[in-house]
Motif scaffolding. Structure first.
Motif, PDB file in Angstrom:
ATOM      1  N   VAL A 111       0.835  -1.198   0.000  1.00  0.00           N
ATOM      2  CA  VAL A 111       0.000   0.000   0.000  1.00  0.00           C
ATOM      3  C   VAL A 111       0.874   1.253   0.000  1.00  0.00           C
ATOM      4  O   VAL A 111       0.625   2.202  -0.757  1.00  0.00           O
ATOM      5  CB  VAL A 111      -0.986  -0.007   1.186  1.00  0.00           C
ATOM      6  CG1 VAL A 111      -1.668   1.341   1.354  1.00  0.00           C
ATOM      7  CG2 VAL A 111      -2.026  -1.096   0.992  1.00  0.00           C
ATOM      8  N   MET A 112       1.915   1.281   0.830  1.00  0.00           N
ATOM      9  CA  MET A 112       2.793   2.464   0.876  1.00  0.00           C
ATOM     10  C   MET A 112       3.499   2.674  -0.459  1.00  0.00           C
ATOM     11  O   MET A 112       3.614   3.805  -0.928  1.00  0.00           O
ATOM     12  CB  MET A 112       3.806   2.325   2.007  1.00  0.00           C
ATOM     13  CG  MET A 112       3.193   2.509   3.375  1.00  0.00           C
ATOM     14  SD  MET A 112       4.372   2.647   4.725  1.00  0.00           S
ATOM     15  CE  MET A 112       5.228   1.088   4.640  1.00  0.00           C
ATOM     16  N   ALA A 113       3.967   1.599  -1.087  1.00  0.00           N
ATOM     17  CA  ALA A 113       4.647   1.732  -2.376  1.00  0.00           C
ATOM     18  C   ALA A 113       3.699   2.259  -3.439  1.00  0.00           C
ATOM     19  O   ALA A 113       4.071   3.119  -4.254  1.00  0.00           O
ATOM     20  CB  ALA A 113       5.224   0.382  -2.796  1.00  0.00           C
ATOM     21  N   ARG A 114       2.476   1.771  -3.446  1.00  0.00           N
ATOM     22  CA  ARG A 114       1.504   2.246  -4.439  1.00  0.00           C
ATOM     23  C   ARG A 114       1.109   3.698  -4.183  1.00  0.00           C
ATOM     24  O   ARG A 114       0.893   4.460  -5.116  1.00  0.00           O
ATOM     25  CB  ARG A 114       0.271   1.349  -4.445  1.00  0.00           C
ATOM     26  CG  ARG A 114       0.528  -0.017  -5.042  1.00  0.00           C
ATOM     27  CD  ARG A 114      -0.737  -0.865  -4.974  1.00  0.00           C
ATOM     28  NE  ARG A 114      -0.500  -2.188  -5.461  1.00  0.00           N
ATOM     29  CZ  ARG A 114      -0.729  -2.570  -6.726  1.00  0.00           C
ATOM     30  NH1 ARG A 114      -1.217  -1.709  -7.593  1.00  0.00           N
ATOM     31  NH2 ARG A 114      -0.473  -3.803  -7.100  1.00  0.00           N
ATOM     32  N   MET A 115       1.000   4.073  -2.924  1.00  0.00           N
ATOM     33  CA  MET A 115       0.653   5.456  -2.606  1.00  0.00           C
ATOM     34  C   MET A 115       1.797   6.395  -2.980  1.00  0.00           C
ATOM     35  O   MET A 115       1.545   7.521  -3.420  1.00  0.00           O
ATOM     36  CB  MET A 115       0.297   5.601  -1.126  1.00  0.00           C
ATOM     37  CG  MET A 115      -1.052   4.971  -0.791  1.00  0.00           C
ATOM     38  SD  MET A 115      -1.473   5.048   0.951  1.00  0.00           S
ATOM     39  CE  MET A 115      -1.658   6.800   1.191  1.00  0.00           C
ATOM     40  N   ASN A 118      -7.396   4.267  -1.292  1.00  0.00           N
ATOM     41  CA  ASN A 118      -8.403   3.303  -1.741  1.00  0.00           C
ATOM     42  C   ASN A 118      -7.931   2.526  -2.964  1.00  0.00           C
ATOM     43  O   ASN A 118      -8.158   1.320  -3.059  1.00  0.00           O
ATOM     44  CB  ASN A 118      -9.731   3.998  -2.040  1.00  0.00           C
ATOM     45  CG  ASN A 118     -10.473   4.373  -0.780  1.00  0.00           C
ATOM     46  OD1 ASN A 118     -10.233   3.802   0.277  1.00  0.00           O
ATOM     47  ND2 ASN A 118     -11.362   5.344  -0.892  1.00  0.00           N
ATOM     48  N   GLU A 119      -7.302   3.209  -3.908  1.00  0.00           N
ATOM     49  CA  GLU A 119      -6.791   2.517  -5.094  1.00  0.00           C
ATOM     50  C   GLU A 119      -5.688   1.527  -4.720  1.00  0.00           C
ATOM     51  O   GLU A 119      -5.622   0.423  -5.251  1.00  0.00           O
ATOM     52  CB  GLU A 119      -6.235   3.519  -6.103  1.00  0.00           C
ATOM     53  CG  GLU A 119      -7.279   4.381  -6.765  1.00  0.00           C
ATOM     54  CD  GLU A 119      -6.653   5.480  -7.611  1.00  0.00           C
ATOM     55  OE1 GLU A 119      -7.320   5.885  -8.581  1.00  0.00           O
ATOM     56  OE2 GLU A 119      -5.525   5.915  -7.312  1.00  0.00           O
ATOM     57  N   ALA A 120      -4.840   1.934  -3.788  1.00  0.00           N
ATOM     58  CA  ALA A 120      -3.717   1.081  -3.389  1.00  0.00           C
ATOM     59  C   ALA A 120      -4.196  -0.102  -2.552  1.00  0.00           C
ATOM     60  O   ALA A 120      -3.709  -1.222  -2.723  1.00  0.00           O
ATOM     61  CB  ALA A 120      -2.694   1.896  -2.611  1.00  0.00           C
ATOM     62  N   PHE A 121      -5.133   0.148  -1.656  1.00  0.00           N
ATOM     63  CA  PHE A 121      -5.569  -0.906  -0.745  1.00  0.00           C
ATOM     64  C   PHE A 121      -6.489  -1.905  -1.418  1.00  0.00           C
ATOM     65  O   PHE A 121      -6.332  -3.113  -1.270  1.00  0.00           O
ATOM     66  CB  PHE A 121      -6.252  -0.298   0.483  1.00  0.00           C
ATOM     67  CG  PHE A 121      -6.593  -1.309   1.534  1.00  0.00           C
ATOM     68  CD1 PHE A 121      -5.610  -1.859   2.330  1.00  0.00           C
ATOM     69  CD2 PHE A 121      -7.900  -1.721   1.725  1.00  0.00           C
ATOM     70  CE1 PHE A 121      -5.912  -2.802   3.305  1.00  0.00           C
ATOM     71  CE2 PHE A 121      -8.219  -2.657   2.694  1.00  0.00           C
ATOM     72  CZ  PHE A 121      -7.225  -3.201   3.495  1.00  0.00           C
ATOM     73  N   PHE A 122      -7.474  -1.414  -2.164  1.00  0.00           N
ATOM     74  CA  PHE A 122      -8.452  -2.302  -2.798  1.00  0.00           C
ATOM     75  C   PHE A 122      -7.968  -2.716  -4.182  1.00  0.00           C
ATOM     76  O   PHE A 122      -8.550  -2.367  -5.205  1.00  0.00           O
ATOM     77  CB  PHE A 122      -9.825  -1.634  -2.862  1.00  0.00           C
ATOM     78  CG  PHE A 122     -10.406  -1.390  -1.511  1.00  0.00           C
ATOM     79  CD1 PHE A 122     -10.862  -2.447  -0.750  1.00  0.00           C
ATOM     80  CD2 PHE A 122     -10.475  -0.103  -0.983  1.00  0.00           C
ATOM     81  CE1 PHE A 122     -11.386  -2.238   0.508  1.00  0.00           C
ATOM     82  CE2 PHE A 122     -11.000   0.116   0.270  1.00  0.00           C
ATOM     83  CZ  PHE A 122     -11.456  -0.954   1.024  1.00  0.00           C
ATOM     84  N   ASN A 123      -6.902  -3.495  -4.187  1.00  0.00           N
ATOM     85  CA  ASN A 123      -6.274  -3.960  -5.409  1.00  0.00           C
ATOM     86  C   ASN A 123      -5.965  -5.441  -5.198  1.00  0.00           C
ATOM     87  O   ASN A 123      -5.544  -5.847  -4.117  1.00  0.00           O
ATOM     88  CB  ASN A 123      -4.989  -3.164  -5.637  1.00  0.00           C
ATOM     89  CG  ASN A 123      -4.313  -3.499  -6.932  1.00  0.00           C
ATOM     90  OD1 ASN A 123      -4.189  -4.661  -7.292  1.00  0.00           O
ATOM     91  ND2 ASN A 123      -3.863  -2.477  -7.629  1.00  0.00           N
TER      92      ASN A 123
END
Length: 112
Positions: A44-48, A55-60
């Motif tokens: 999640v941190m890398a995607r953010m 939400n995009e990072a977590f719900f993937n």
């Protein structure tokens, strides 16, 4: 007297084995939770950091893929430890044994 002592030793050995299997499952569950929280947090941190919202990072699917597939293995481990087998239960085994014994008895009666 000796037979009773043997039975007690057998029961104790089975109980120790069950406790060992249960302990192994709990350790597996604890490691599963810790490792997957760590992996999910990093994902999640890398995607953010790459510009996605929380939400995009977590719900993937990528965030939940490791816990999902590892969870399948954990579920099978738990089912084995707690002796849950909906497909081949003790009743099923007994029915199959009776069926084969009756079948062999019928075949033996044909030749009499």
């Amino acid at each position: 007297m000796e037979i009773n002592e043997f039975e007690q030793n057998e029961k104790l050995a089975r109980a120790k084995k069950q406790v060992k299997e249960l302990k192994g499952f709990y350790i597996h569950l604890f490691v599963y939770i810790l490792v997957n929280l760590f992996i999910m947090s990093l994902t999640v941190m890398a995607r953010m950091n790459s510009g996605e919202s929380f939400n995009e990072a977590f719900f993937n699917f990528g965030t939940f893929s490791t816990p999902f597939f590892w969870g399948i293995g954990l579920a099978f481990h738990g089912a084995r430890v707690y002796h849950f087998n909906p497909f081949f239960s003790k009743d099923w085994e007994e029915r199959q044994i009776r069926k084969f014994v009756e079948q062999e008895q019928k075949e033996a009666d044909k030749f009499r």
